[in-house]
Structure formats: structure tokens, C-alpha cells
Design a protein around this motif. Structure first.
Motif, PDB file in Angstrom:
ATOM      1  N   ALA A 196       0.871  -1.188   0.000  1.00 44.46           N
ATOM      2  CA  ALA A 196       0.000   0.000   0.000  1.00 44.46           C
ATOM      3  C   ALA A 196       0.896   1.223   0.000  1.00 44.46           C
ATOM      4  CB  ALA A 196      -0.918  -0.002   1.221  1.00 44.46           C
ATOM      5  N   THR A 278      -1.792  17.956  -0.894  1.00 41.66           N
ATOM      6  CA  THR A 278      -3.080  17.482  -0.391  1.00 41.66           C
ATOM      7  C   THR A 278      -4.141  18.577  -0.464  1.00 41.66           C
ATOM      8  OG1 THR A 278      -2.485  18.110   1.840  1.00 41.66           O
ATOM      9  CG2 THR A 278      -1.954  15.871   1.172  1.00 41.66           C
ATOM     10  N   ALA A 305       0.412   9.880  -4.063  1.00 41.95           N
ATOM     11  CA  ALA A 305      -1.032   9.629  -3.928  1.00 41.95           C
ATOM     12  C   ALA A 305      -1.844  10.429  -4.939  1.00 41.95           C
ATOM     13  CB  ALA A 305      -1.493   9.959  -2.509  1.00 41.95           C
TER      14      ALA A 305
ATOM     15  N   THR B 329      -4.328   2.124   4.270  1.00 41.38           N
ATOM     16  CA  THR B 329      -4.949   1.061   3.488  1.00 41.38           C
ATOM     17  C   THR B 329      -4.416  -0.277   3.995  1.00 41.38           C
ATOM     18  OG1 THR B 329      -5.195   2.456   1.553  1.00 41.38           O
ATOM     19  CG2 THR B 329      -5.122   0.085   1.166  1.00 41.38           C
TER      20      THR B 329
HETATM   21  C1  LIG Z   1      -1.649  11.856   0.387  1.00 33.56           C
HETATM   22  C2  LIG Z   1      -1.628  10.421   0.824  1.00 33.56           C
HETATM   23  N1  LIG Z   1      -0.455   9.858   1.159  1.00 33.56           N
HETATM   24  C3  LIG Z   1      -0.379   8.578   1.543  1.00 33.56           C
HETATM   25  C4  LIG Z   1      -1.485   7.777   1.631  1.00 33.56           C
HETATM   26  C5  LIG Z   1      -1.328   6.375   2.135  1.00 33.56           C
HETATM   27  O1  LIG Z   1      -1.643   5.414   1.180  1.00 33.56           O
HETATM   28  P1  LIG Z   1      -2.211   4.005   1.600  1.00 33.56           P
HETATM   29  O2  LIG Z   1      -3.539   4.235   2.213  1.00 33.56           O
HETATM   30  O3  LIG Z   1      -2.287   3.256   0.327  1.00 33.56           O
HETATM   31  O4  LIG Z   1      -1.268   3.393   2.565  1.00 33.56           O
HETATM   32  C6  LIG Z   1      -2.735   8.331   1.277  1.00 33.56           C
HETATM   33  C7  LIG Z   1      -3.962   7.526   1.263  1.00 33.56           C
HETATM   34  O5  LIG Z   1      -4.708   7.246   2.052  1.00 33.56           O
HETATM   35  C8  LIG Z   1      -2.808   9.674   0.879  1.00 33.56           C
HETATM   36  O6  LIG Z   1      -3.984  10.229   0.558  1.00 33.56           O
END
Ligand SMILES: Cc1ncc(COP(=O)(O)O)c(C=O)c1O
Lengths: 556, 449
Positions: A196, A278, A305, B329
Motif C-alpha cells: 500500500a 493534499t 497519492a 490502506t
Molecule cells: C496523500 C496520501 N499519502 C499517503 C497515503 C497512504 O496510502 P495508503 O492508504 O495506500 O497506505 C494516502 C492515502 O490514504 C494519501 O492520501
């Protein structure tokens, strides 16, 4: 139903159909339901409840709450899946090593199992049922050919330790996928192993650590993140043994270059930037930011992301990022699965190639593929998980990239950005848009003025959207904007859907002024209303008890 | 573009509303120096040809062989009911249940998963899922460090190699110590070495990790190991294979504090390594140390039963650099697979899976030992064991040429151990047939003559 639902509410019955029902009608319909359905919990012949306490009557169609599996269980049900084991099967297991307590799993007929989960599924909102503009999550359509592909027996039944000669199809797919991601990102090489995004972050930061240490540069103990960063960034820094330094964003939403410069130093191991950020904004000073990072001898990590905004427009590797992760479950359409699984491949520039986790997928001179053997590349940071990665997810991502090709991916980003800007434009009158410039694939709106005027908060707006048939956007993230709504429409939603969503948000803003209580008590039409989260945390009930099920020894 | 809904008119309408001529205007904030023009990959591939490409790739894998491979991933019978549920878009196209009012389906299935795994393991707190068995094990080891504020863990060398290696990677980063415990000739972990390592008061131990069954398929003296760990103030972590818990003593039975494991055997297909399911469970005492999502049962304002993510102050989005883990996730859909599998197969079914595997494995052991290939270790096993055979890697390759996958040559994982240089790790499950066992024995006789 509550008496606060007096005024007319537009409840879209289906996308674009625009059916209107007054709340009075809805209420009457609900009352009718109550009259025609026995309003009590049923008990079975033995006096055990059929349905859990507080579940109420069930509807013939539409969502209906479900008892737990344990409540549905009746000893003696469910059989026929397997032959029974011979009586002496476990004779070699010493008595003290055997399970002492009976195994209280539920006993159900297959029909009951299917109904239970199908009915539970009806309590869910999903991309397949409606618009899901959850910012930062890229809830785009999950193409069905991806699901079909991952289930092809050749892919699905392949054992992870199968000798390379048996795995040539999957190895070729992984090898090609690595190269496609490298081209998309401008990175030198890619590992597909992380499960992930956050796992990719950890992998990437561990490589940064290994890089510095390989140069005898062991004084670096800090990772810098902007105050707008996702929580996984600082959490990753801690897991990798670093201290997190947070730098503020400037008034235009970008990272404050001066603040970054003064935070940078000989102790900085890496800077983690999300670009677009973000806030849905491209870092306009990205060149200067990257220069500053590199001048300090630190590495630049890109949280990918938000890559869905810039496919074909910006390649982090070419711009100078040293390492980045992809979220295959965002950018490349693999389903989010109610919270996973995803895949978080990591791309690296030349400097970090030696440190990639093992095993890598290699191609031999004769064109065949093999996995790197353990210990073959001593500079590697080692393993970050078992086996080779979330391969089933990667098959889906590969399928998506092939279906789009280079031009299709670029078009996807263009459409995603166009949709976000259009939606932003439509909301601008009724919600505050704190960063008023072209956004990328998502944007921030806030209910700040609404709150000041009416007491209706972002949370209330979000909950009220549910009554209009929409999944709320991400709320209260990033942390630097009060009352934030982070809205990401994606490229797969039609103009009609975008307009219907904008109409709903505008209507809610009006409602907030005219009838704030309705908004504050929303949702009114969901299977449950607002939850008692305080008690849930104070007296955690994390498992059903007691489990019914087998109390007698198994028939053997 | 394959899945895009926009007609040229739609795009024109949106551009009009924005007062721009071209979508390029929206990308002008990307400095020219770093703006790229396109991706150098072939154009879109129509589904018809793409489907053919994928079928051809899948067909290049060979999955129909007679196989005795296990070593952390197991072929089991999965009732079709499981995939029927996994294919529901309401489940697989939703995300983390941030909005509980419209996510009760996912929330209740996670709660049911927690309940079922709690029943299997005997431990009350079960996290919603981790990436896989290796990552769950690493997280378990980190939990012991947080809970005891000690910096060192002891891990049996007979835990799955990938789990030890992964934990090592995590530990190196955090500057923590991981020491491996040796094994005895019977295949179990050397408890006198454990005792000695625990006695080192200069380097107090946070946690002791043993596999049960361990990587050699052997049952470990868990009760005794747990007693030793607790006597030294360390926490006990049991790394399990979940199907075995239908018949073996549970982590709670022998007093373990934490249980980690790979949930793949619970209804998840092999898929060359993932997505799988990291199981992580603990006692109530450690509830605030466990990483990952937790779902709790509560009520809504009308008193209706409802479920919600809870104790969130452990998580990265709230606690940032002080979170218990960076996980966000996870593997929710795989946890759903395990939940449906356990519901569909039931307690007797799961016991049959475990017991049939044991019965088939004994049949396999008998056939191999009659062919002159004995077990390496003497301790009891469930459904997986190591056999000694001269020139193991060559024999393995020769059998492969006869379409028999003779398990895993253990030299791949223990290259420096002379005891294991000529060892193959083989397993049987309920799917293994007597005919396959005979084929193995016959092929073995051929390649050795
Ligand atoms: C900006 C950002 N960075 C990192 C993540 C982490 O990704 P993941 O949920 O696949 O571990 C997310 C997602 O939730 C995210 O929106």
C-alpha cells in the motif's frame, strides 16, 4: 423519522432522473412500512432471537440491518463442503498440543451465509452504486476486465514459491509493469513489492537511510514534512527511526520555501512532499524546493497519492525526485476493497537502485525471467514483506495501464483536472474556496462562512450529502484548513453527476440558512443515523460474545 | 479513453464555464522546466485484444502440476460462495468506512472478522488486517517493544524466513535488536538458548516470537516458551497458521500475549504471493498498543445497533508521528474473504480441513519414507514436514521435469546449515490426493535410479 424533516428535499432517485419526493411523502411511506411490518424482534421455536436486539423490522427491498453470524448460528447446520477426516487423523498430535476449548464458529446453511453478506452489502455505499468524491483517495471506476484478469486461473492459482520456470507469465507481467511505471514517473527503476502507499513510504525512506549510510553519512536523523502532509508521512518517518520536522505552508498553499530552507540542514535525511499537494495544488516552486533539498544533501521523496492529476504532464523522476510511491489503488483504478488491498510500488532514481528491496524481477539473456535469489544483492535493504507483492492487485493495474496506453492516461488526468475545476467553479458562490487558482484533480472548499453564519459545520454538510444520495468528500483533512472539504471527482464521472452533486451542495448551503437543524441532524435516510462514537471508544466492544456454534465434538 | 464519460460537448461545456479554451490552461502552474509532454507507451488497447494478451500471459504460468509446495502459502478448497461475495461491487468498490452511516456493511463484516479470529485464537483484540503474515509479525514485534519499552526481541530461526527477514528490515530501521534463537535437531526451538538469552539482564527482552507450527511444520513447546518469556518480563508472540487453530491449542491456551499469522489459508487464492491477509491479535491488556483499524459495536442516536471504527487515537491520521504504525490502506477485502470462508465452512468444516491435511501428510510421510526419504526432524508435525534426500536441489529439478513440484529446497532459505542442505520442505492439504502422493513416490524412484 423526525419532525425536522418538514421541508421539501430533493432526493435524487437515480442519477439524472430528478425525481422529487417531499419528506412528508417519505415519512408517510415509512409509517406505512411500520404498520405493515411487525415492530418486534422475532424469536425462533426455542426462544432464541432471530434478529439481534434493537434491529427492528426488515424491509422487503432496500437496506436492512443484519444480526451477527453468531446470532444466526444453529448447531447442526452447514455441511457438505468437505469429506470428513478419518478418526485417527490427529493421533500423532500430543494431547497437550490440542485445542482445549470447542471451536465456536457459526453454523449456517450456505443460503443463510449468502443472504447475510448480500444484505450487509446493501448497507454500503460504493463506487458501483454512486458518486464517491473522497479527496486524496481517487475513487474512480474500477473496470470489470481487471477483476476478470486477476481471476484467470493461471494468475490466481500460482504458488508464490513456484520455480521461476512455472511463473514466466506473471514474471513477464511484473517486469513490464515495472517498466511502464518507470516511464510514467520518469524514475529509473521500480519495485512492486509494497502492499500500500504507506508501505511504499516506509520502503522508500528505508532506502534513503541505506543510501546515506552507504556514504558514511550517518548523522542524518530527521525527515521533513509539510504541515499539509498525510498522516502516513510522519508516521513513516517514525517507523524508519527518524524524527519528524514539520514545515508550514505559505499563504498560497505551497510549501513555504524559506521555512523549508531553514529547516533543512546536515541532519535532514529526506523531505517528503506530496505533489500536487493534499490541497490539490501543484507546487509552483517545485524546482526551487528540490534544489534546496539537494543542496542540503537530503533526498526528495514524493508521495504519489495524487499522481492522477499529472499523468503525462509531470514526471517526478525527471523533475529531480529521488524516490516516490504510487498508489495503484488510486491512480490505476484497482478497487479499494472497503479498505484494501492496494499496492504501493516505489520508483527510485539512479542513486537508490542498489538499495531496492529484494527480490527484484530480472530478465536473463535468453529473454526468460527470474526472481533474484536471497543474498544476491547485498546492498538491498532486504525484504519488506513475504513473497513478491500484492500481485493480484498488480495484474489489475497492468490491465488498466494497457487499456489506456500513454495517451489514455494523459487524457484521464486532463479530464480529472477539468472536472475538479468545473466543480470548484460551481461551488464558489456558496462555499469558501481558500486557494483560488487552478486546482489539479481535487480541491478544497470550506464551510467556514456557513459555520459562522448558521452554526452548520463541515461535518453536518457531509452528513447531509448522504440524504442527497452522495458519499461525502474527505473532511477535516488536510489539517491546516478549518472546516475543510477535500473534493475529488475523478475523470470517470459524467457531467450530469458533477452537476447533481454541485446542486446538492448548493441546496445544503441554502438549507443551512433556512433550517439548520435538518442539516445538523443529518443523515435522515441512511440505514443508521449518527453514532455514539464516545461510548464505542470508552467501552470498546470489539468482538461478539458469546459465539455459539459447535459445542459437541465433531462427527468423524 | 476507455472509461471516460465525457463527450466533446461535455468538455466544451466545462471549459466554457471556466472561461478557458483548452485544458492546457489548467496545467500552466507546472513550471515549463519540469513539464512533460506525454507518456511514451503504446496507445490504448481495445478490450478484445487486451483480454487475449492477458489470457496468453496467464497461460504461460504452469499451475496444474502435482505440487507439495506450502512454506507459508497453501492450496485449499475455497467454496465458490466466497468469491460470489467478494465480487459484490458494494464491498469491493467502497473504501475505508470513514462515514459509518453508509458503511455498515463493511463495518459489520470487519467486526465479524474480529469476532471469528478472536474465537480461533482465543485472544480478544483483533485488528482489522495487516498487509501479510510477515508484516503482521514485524508489527507484533514492534508492539512488544512499545509495550515493554525494551529494545530487543528474540525470534526463533524456525519462523518463516520471509517473516524473520521482514522483521529484520523493520528493526534495523528503528535501531532495535533482533536476535535469532537456534533450533534443536528435532526441529523445535532450543529453549535452553532462549533461557540463556533471557537471562542477559544488560539487554532485556521485549518479546519472544515462535512459529506454531514452525517453518519446518513442527509443533513448538509453546507453553514452556511462554512461561520462560513471562518469567523474564517479556511478552510472548505466537506466529500461527490459522487453519491449524481448529485443532491445535490456541495462543490463549498457552498464554501468548500476541498472535500474528498469515490468513491466506482462509479462503484466499495463491496469486503468486498476494494480496493476502496479515492477522494480528492480542490480549485486552494490549488494546492501546495494537496497530491498525479496530471496529467496535455501538448504537446510533435512535438506539439502533451500529458499528464504527474506534480507538482511532492509535492511528496515523490522528496521531501522525506518534502513531502505533503508519498503516492506512490494509487488506480489508481479504479479511472479508476469510470471514465468508469461515462462515461457509463452519467449525466442523475447518476442523476437517486441518485434520484431513494431517491425514494426507501422514500418508505422504509414509510413502516417502518407504521410498527411502525420511523426515529430517523427530518432533510432531501437523501437515508440513522436511525430508532428507541426497542432492536435494538436483532431485527437485528432476522431479519438476516430471511435473512434480517436490516442495521447497530448504537450502534456499538456510544456505549455511549443513543439516538442511539436503532437505525438502513438503506439505499436504485436504486437496492433496492419494494419486498425487503415488505420482510423487513413483517419480522419486525414477529420478533416483
Ligand atoms: C496523500 C496520501 N499519502 C499517503 C497515503 C497512504 O496510502 P495508503 O492508504 O495506500 O497506505 C494516502 C492515502 O490514504 C494519501 O492520501
Amino acid at each position: 423519522m423526525t419532525d425536522t424533516l418538514e421541508q421539501t428535499t430533493k432526493i435524487p432517485a437515480g442519477e439524472g432522473s430528478g425525481t422529487e419526493r417531499t419528506n412528508r411523502e417519505l415519512e408517510a411511506a415509512a409509517r406505512e412500512n411500520e404498520i405493515s411490518t411487525p415492530d418486534r424482534d422475532f424469536t425462533d421455536a426455542r426462544g432464541a432471537p432471530h434478529r439481534g436486539d434493537g434491529m427492528g423490522p426488515r424491509a422487503a427491498v432496500g437496506p436492512s440491518p443484519q444480526p451477527t453470524l453468531a446470532e444466526l448460528s444453529r448447531p447442526g447446520r452447514g455441511d457438505g463442503k468437505l469429506p470428513h477426516a478419518p478418526a485417527d487423523a490427529l493421533d500423532a498430535i500430543p494431547e497437550e498440543q490440542r485445542r482445549a476449548r470447542p471451536l465456536g464458529l457459526p453454523e449456517l446453511s450456505e443460503l443463510e451465509v449468502i443472504r447475510h453478506f448480500v444484505n450487509l452489502s446493501h448497507l454500503n455505499y460504493a463506487v458501483d452504486t454512486g458518486f464517491y468524491p473522497l479527496g486524496s483517495c481517487t475513487m474512480k471506476y474500477n473496470p470489470k476486465i481487471n477483476e476478470w484478469a486477476a481471476r484467470l486461473p493461471g494468475f490466481a492459482a500460482l504458488h508464490p514459491l513456484a520455480p521461476d520456470t512455472l511463473a514466466q507469465g506473471t514474471l513477464e507481467l511484473l517486469y513490464e509493469l515495472e517498466r511502464m511505471l518507470a516511464e510514467i514517473s520518469g524514475m529509473r527503476a521500480v519495485t512492486l513489492q509494497p502492499a500500500a502507499g504507506a508501505h511504499g513510504e516506509l520502503t522508500g525512506i528505508l532506502m534513503a537511510r541505506a543510501y546515506h549510510e552507504s556514504r558514511g553519512d550517518s548523522e542524518r536523523s530527521e525527515v521533513i514534512v509539510p504541515d499539509s502532509s498525510h498522516g502516513t508521512n510522519p508516521a513513516t518517518a517514525s517507523m524508519a527511526g527518524y524524527t519528524t520536522i514539520t514545515v508550514r505552508s505559505g499563504a498560497d498553499g505551497g510549501v513555504d520555501l524559506d521555512a523549508l530552507r531553514s529547516a533543512l540542514g546536515p541532519r535532514t535525511a529526506a523531505v517528503m512532499l506530496t505533489n500536487p499537494s493534499t490541497l490539490g495544488l501543484f507546487e509552483r516552486q517545485i524546482v526551487e524546493l528540490l534544489d534546496a533539498v539537494h543542496e542540503a544533501g537530503a533526498l526528495a521523496y514524493m508521495d504519489g497519492a495524487n499522481l492522477n492529476a499529472v499523468l503525462g504532464k509531470f514526471k517526478p523522476g525527471q523533475a529531480g525526485f529521488d524516490v516516490m510511491h504510487f498508489n495503484v489503488h488510486k491512480t490505476f483504478s484497482t478497487p479499494h476493497g472497503g479498505g484494501g488491498p492496494g499496492a504501493g510500488p516505489v520508483g527510485v532514481g539512479e542513486k537508490l537502485v542498489p538499495f531496492l528491496p529484494s527480490p527484484r524481477v530480472l530478465q536473463e539473456a535468453d529473454g526468460s525471467y527470474r526472481l533474484e535469489r536471497s543474498g544476491e544483492r547485498p546492498t538491498s535493504i532486504g525484504r519488506v514483506r513475504s513473497f513478491q507483492g500484492n500481485v493480484g492487485v498488480l495484474v489489475r493495474g497492468y490491465t488498466y495501464i494497457k487499456a489506456h496506453g500513454g495517451s489514455g492516461l494523459t487524457q484521464a488526468s486532463e479530464d480529472a483536472v477539468l472536472a475538479a475545476n468545473y466543480l470548484k467553479q460551481r461551488l464558489a458562490g456558496s462555499y469558501e474556496i481558500p486557494y483560488d487558482r487552478a486546482c489539479k484533480h481535487e480541491f478544497i472548499a470550506t464551510a467556514r462562512p456557513l459555520k459562522a453564519a448558521t452554526g452548520v459545520r463541515t461535518l453536518d454538510v457531509a452528513k447531509r450529502l448522504i440524504d442527497y444520495g452522495f458519499h461525502p468528500p474527505t473532511i477535516y483533512f488536510p489539517l491546516i484548513v478549518d472546516e475543510a472539504l477535500l473534493i475529488e471527482p475523478t475523470e470517470t464521472e459524467s457531467l450530469e453527476t458533477l452537476d447533481a452533486f454541485a446542486d446538492a451542495l448548493l441546496a445544503i448551503a441554502d438549507e443551512a440558512r433556512e433550517d439548520p437543524e435538518t442539516v445538523k441532524k443529518a443523515p435522515h435516510t441512511a440505514p443508521v443515523r449518527r453514532l455514539d462514537e464516545a461510548t464505542a471508544a470508552r467501552q470498546p466492544d470489539l468482538r461478539w460474545s458469546p459465539m455459539t456454534g459447535a459445542e459437541s465434538p465433531c462427527p468423524t | 479513453m476507455p472509461y471516460g464519460p465525457h463527450t466533446p460537448g461535455d468538455r466544451a461545456h466545462m471549459l466554457d464555464a471556466l472561461g478557458i479554451d483548452s485544458v492546457q490552461a489548467l496545467f500552466e502552474d507546472i513550471p515549463a522546466r519540469v513539464r512533460s509532454d506525454g507518456i511514451d507507451l503504446p496507445g490504448p488497447e481495445p478490450e478484445l485484444t487486451l483480454a487475449g494478451r492477458l489470457e496468453a500471459l496467464a497461460a504461460r504460468n504452469r499451475v496444474g502440476l502435482t505440487s507439495f509446495l506450502g512454506a507459508g502459502a497453501y492450496r485449499h478448497y475455497v467454496p465458490p460462495a466466497v468469491d460470489e461475495i467478494l465480487r459484490r461491487g458494494e464491498f469491493y468498490t467502497s473504501y475505508t468506512p470513514y462515514q459509518p452511516e453508509i458503511s455498515q456493511g463493511t463495518l459489520q463484516t470487519i467486526y465479524e472478522y474480529q469476532s471469528l479470529i478472536a474465537e480461533l485464537t482465543g485472544l480478544d483484540v483483533v485488528s482489522a488486517s495487516h498487509y501479510d503474515g510477515a508484516c503482521a509479525t514485524a508489527e507484533a514485534a514492534l508492539m512488544t517493544v512499545r509495550a515493554t519499552r525494551r529494545q530487543r526481541v528474540l525470534m526463533s530461526r524456525a519462523i518463516h524466513r520471509h517473516y524473520v527477514d521482514t522483521t529484520r528490515t523493520y528493526f534495523a530501521a528503528a535501531r532495535l535488536t533482533l536476535d535469532e534463537l537456534p533450533t534443536l535437531p528435532d526441529g523445535t526451538t532450543d529453549l535452553s538458548a532462549l533461557e540463556a538469552a533471557l537471562a542477559d539482564s544488560e539487554r532485556p527482552v521485549a518479546g519472544v516470537l515462535l512459529g506454531h507450527p514452525n517453518v519446518f511444520g513442527v509443533l513448538e513447546p509453546m507453553s514452556e516458551a511462554t512461561r520462560l518469556a513471562h518469567a523474564a518480563g517479556a511478552l510472548m508472540v505466537s506466529v500461527v497458521e490459522p487453519v491449524s487453530l481448529a485443532v491445535l491449542a490456541t495462543p490463549a491456551d498457552y498464554g501468548a500475549d500476541i498472535c500474528a499469522g498469515e490468513g491466506q489459508p482462509l479462503g484466499i487464492s495463491l496469486q503468486y504471493g498476494g494480496p493476502y491477509l496479515g492477522i494480528l491479535a492480542s490480549t485486552q491488556a494490549l488494546v492501546r498498543q495494537i496497530p491498525g483499524r479496530l471496529v467496535g459495536r455501538t448504537r446510533d442516536v435512535d438506539g439502533r445497533r451500529a458499528y464504527v471504527m474506534t480507538l482511532r487515537a492509535r492511528e496515523q491520521d490522528i496521531r501522525r508521528d506518534r502513531a502505533a504504525s503508519n498503516i492506512c490502506t490494509n487488506q480489508a477485502l481479504c479479511a472479508l474473504a476469510a470471514t465468508v470462508y469461515l462462515a461457509a465452512i463452519g467449525p466442523h468444516g475447518l476442523r476437517d480441513v486441518a485434520a484431513l491435511g494431517a491425514a494426507r501428510a501422514r500418508e505422504l510421510e509414509k510413502a516417502l519414507s518407504e521410498a527411502g526419504v525420511p523426515r529430517v526432524h523427530a518432533a510432531p508435525y501437523l501437515n508440513e514436514f522436511a525430508v532428507r534426500i541426497e542432492d536435494a536441489e538436483r532431485v527437485h529439478a528432476a522431479l519438476l521435469a516430471r511435473d512434480v513440484v517436490a516442495g521447497l529446497p530448504l537450502a534456499q532459505w538456510y544456505p549455511d546449515d549443513p543439516e538442511l542442505r539436503d532437505a525438502l520442505l513438503v506439505c499436504a492439504t485436504e486437496t492433496t490426493t492419494s494419486a498425487e502422493i503415488q505420482r510423487f513416490a513413483t517419480a522419486l524412484a525414477e529420478v533416483r535410479s
